[in-house]
Design an enzyme around this catalytic site. Structure first.
Site, PDB file in Angstrom:
ATOM      1  N   THR A 124      29.341 -33.634   3.744  1.00  0.00           N
ATOM      2  CA  THR A 124      30.713 -34.005   4.096  1.00  0.00           C
ATOM      3  C   THR A 124      31.516 -34.692   2.995  1.00  0.00           C
ATOM      4  O   THR A 124      32.721 -34.881   3.149  1.00  0.00           O
ATOM      5  CB  THR A 124      30.701 -34.922   5.334  1.00  0.00           C
ATOM      6  OG1 THR A 124      29.663 -35.884   5.186  1.00  0.00           O
ATOM      7  CG2 THR A 124      30.487 -34.124   6.596  1.00  0.00           C
ATOM      8  N   SER A 143      35.492 -40.794 -18.661  1.00  0.00           N
ATOM      9  CA  SER A 143      34.654 -41.229 -19.774  1.00  0.00           C
ATOM     10  C   SER A 143      33.388 -40.391 -19.817  1.00  0.00           C
ATOM     11  O   SER A 143      32.550 -40.467 -18.912  1.00  0.00           O
ATOM     12  CB  SER A 143      34.306 -42.708 -19.585  1.00  0.00           C
ATOM     13  OG  SER A 143      33.182 -43.034 -20.350  1.00  0.00           O
ATOM     14  N   LYS A 193      27.200 -20.124   2.322  1.00  0.00           N
ATOM     15  CA  LYS A 193      26.446 -21.015   3.209  1.00  0.00           C
ATOM     16  C   LYS A 193      26.883 -20.767   4.652  1.00  0.00           C
ATOM     17  O   LYS A 193      28.061 -20.898   4.975  1.00  0.00           O
ATOM     18  CB  LYS A 193      26.713 -22.474   2.808  1.00  0.00           C
ATOM     19  CG  LYS A 193      26.116 -23.491   3.770  1.00  0.00           C
ATOM     20  CD  LYS A 193      26.381 -24.922   3.353  1.00  0.00           C
ATOM     21  CE  LYS A 193      25.924 -25.885   4.436  1.00  0.00           C
ATOM     22  NZ  LYS A 193      26.294 -27.277   4.154  1.00  0.00           N
ATOM     23  N   ALA A 204      35.880 -35.690  -7.388  1.00  0.00           N
ATOM     24  CA  ALA A 204      37.045 -36.302  -6.744  1.00  0.00           C
ATOM     25  C   ALA A 204      38.254 -36.276  -7.680  1.00  0.00           C
ATOM     26  O   ALA A 204      39.365 -35.916  -7.271  1.00  0.00           O
ATOM     27  CB  ALA A 204      36.726 -37.730  -6.326  1.00  0.00           C
TER      28      ALA A 204
END
Ligand SMILES: Cc1cc2nc3c(=O)[nH]c(=O)nc-3n(C[C@H](O)[C@H](O)[C@H](O)COP(=O)(O)OP(=O)(O)OC[C@H]3O[C@@H](n4cnc5c(N)ncnc54)[C@H](O)[C@@H]3O)c2cc1C
Length: 505
Positions: free
Chosen positions: A347, A42, A81, A19
């Site tokens: 998803t 970190s 895929k 993300a």
């Protein structure tokens, strides 16, 4: 021309998992160096380290960043895929394929599935899978991009990728740093806020460094460091619909050809993923800890690996649900900090991608108009709930005998899903809104694949049946796809070409 004096000057991204780096790369691409972007991560805390199967929109994420497919697949040891093979979601031996793209082609003004249902009632037992180009390719381990001619069956399939999530984060890190993103290593132990507005002003690391920003993106994973621990956005649990709360992950060696699809195999209290990459297979068992203990879940996974285990099993805990407010004040949560849906339909990375796209549509200035957050949160909730419903359908429609599955099948579903199912079973009608992520072919795959087959079809099929020969047309379509599949190369050969060094000029 004057620029807005309240324009954002700095954005701080907290977290360097998929993300964080997807956000950093996309923001750097969109705003250049006009806004200073800092990412804090970190190494000691690390990342969740899974997330390897995707859906087709990832192509547009990479394309917008100007990333060439071959470079990306080489860097992430990825594979193609074409969809997901579901094994054992009905009877123990049942199989169906959820393909990308569409099923064949509608003909004579009637959707293909209505013709298929009509022929089925006349005794034709051809599986619906046979009308998906993706399945025609997948069953033969072949791959090629769709052709650009809507009259050719080879234009009807879609594709996504499997890749090594850690390598993808590294790849995007390089991309983002090359475009001016500053990375800070360290553990955040404090968050400071403005006494009047409540907005976050800066975060402080263990070594005392303070990092200030106008806008914060919380990509801190399940920790929800800013959005929950500091801003108390709240979490809406969906565990009563999606009771799986644990996963054990364990990679293994490849054996046999690298399949151009993910496999999802149902077990007694959950399901197992199998994700083929160039250098290994990603595997994991998602399960409900109330119905199966960790030891048993690990044993089930081990005994169902294709190859030799490459690492010790790693257990991950989660709760299905979403952050009630993904955006609060001057902070938006992206990634696992904003919610979690199990990876049954791959998803999560897409939710990151669409969150970034949504953020770019309503990027605030330093006035932090609450309307930005309001619209972002509305759209985010709608997206999460629709994907949730599609995933619930897999559980609801199962016909397995184990108590866990029986319980899932009998749990009442959310209202919008109940509405969809009612229309499907009564009239074979698909009623998904146009802007929904999973479109009609996806719903067809799961309904039909898991045995929710209506004994009815569109009355137009009978009206038009005098003008076409539907049985012959279906046979023709199926034959065309099987023949077309033979014109594509083996998936392994496509990957080998990718891996080959570029010829010297
Ligand atoms: C079992 C499982 C299987 C999955 N499979 C798929 C899949 O097949 N496909 C898919 O699309 N998605 C999948 N996902 C989801 C996917 O893994 C995540 O969406 C994705 O990895 C994004 O995670 P993240 O970056 O939000 O969090 P993380 O990877 O957890 O990253 C969090 C970051 O925040 C940092 N951080 C946290 N606290 C601090 C602190 N105090 N100070 C400084 N830094 C901090 C960490 O160091 C880390 O860099 C799966 C998830 C799970 C749990």
């Amino acid at each position: 021309m004057q620029t807005n004096p309240q324009m954002l000057r700095s954005i701080v991204i907290v977290g360097g998992g998929s993300a964080g780096w997807m956000t950093a790369a996309a923001l750097a691409n969109a705003v250049g160096t006009t806004v200073a972007i800092t990412l804090i991560e970190s190494d000691a805390i690390g990342t969740v380290g899974v997330g390897e199967a995707t859906i087709p929109p990832i192509q547009s994420f990479n394309a917008r960043l100007g990333i060439a497919e071959a470079d990306f697949l080489r860097a992430t040891r990825g594979s193609y895929k074409l969809g997901i093979e579901f094994v054992g979601w009905g009877a123990a031996t049942s199989r169906y394929f959820h393909p990308f793209g569409s099923y064949g082609a509608d003909f004579d003004r009637v959707s293909l599935h209505h013709w298929w249902l009509r022929e089925r009632l006349r005794g034709d037992a051809t599986p619906f899978d046979d009308f998906a180009m993706c399945w025609a390719l997948a069953r033969e381990n072949r791959f090629g991009a769709p052709v650009d001619n809507p009259r050719d069956v080879r234009s009807t399939h879609g594709y996504a990728y499997h890749f090594d999530a850690g390598l993808y984060a590294k790849f995007l890190r390089r991309y983002a740093e090359d475009r001016g993103v500053r990375r800070e290593e360290g553990r955040i132990n404090q968050v400071q806020r403005d006494g009047q507005t409540g907005h976050i002003t800066h975060v402080t690391l263990d070594d005392g460094r303070a990092i200030a920003g106008d806008f914060f993106v919380d990509c801190s994973g399940f920790a929800g460091l800013l959005i929950e621990r500091e801003l108390n956005a709240g979490f809406e649990s969906w565990a009563h619909w999606l009771p799986c709360d644990s996963a054990v992950a364990m990679p293994c060696t490849n054996t046999g050809p690298i399949t151009p699809y993910t496999r999802s195999t149902a077990h007694a209290a959950g399901w197992q993923w199998r994700i083929p990459l160039q250098h290994r297979q990603g595997n994991g068992h998602v399960y409900c800890s109330q119905a199966m203990g960790d030891d048993e879940a690990q044993a089930v996974l081990r005994s169902n690996l294709d190859g030799e285990a490459l690492a010790d099993p790693r257990v991950i805990r989660f709760t299905a649900g979403r952050r009630r407010h993904a955006w609060v004040g001057n902070c938006v949560a992206i990634g696992l900090s904003s919610g979690f849906l199990e990876p049954l339909e791959s998803t999560s990375l897409h939710l990151i991608q669409s969150a970034i796209e949504r953020l770019l549509l309503v990027l605030p200035d330093r006035n932090h108009d609450p309307l930005n957050a309001q619209e972002y949160n509305r759209a985010s909730q709608a997206e999460y709930e629709r994907i949730r419903d599609f995933i619930i359908l897999h559980y609801h429609a199962n016909t397995r005998p184990e108590p866990f599955w029986q319980q899932c099948a009998s749990t009442p579903v959310p209202d919008e899903l109940a509405y969809k199912i009612r229309h499907w079973m009564a009239a074979a009608r698909l009623v998904s809104p146009q802007d929904e992520l999973f479109r009609n072919p996806s719903w067809l795959a799961v309904y039909l694949g898991q045995g929710m087959v209506p004994d009815t079809y569109d009355t137009m099929a009978d009206i038009r049946a005098g003008t076409v020969d539907p049985a012959a047309q279906l046979r023709r379509l199926r034959g065309l796809m099987q023949a077309a599949a033979q014109t594509f190369p083996a998936h392994d050969a496509v990957l080998a070409r990718l891996a080959a060094p570029e010829p010297v000029a």
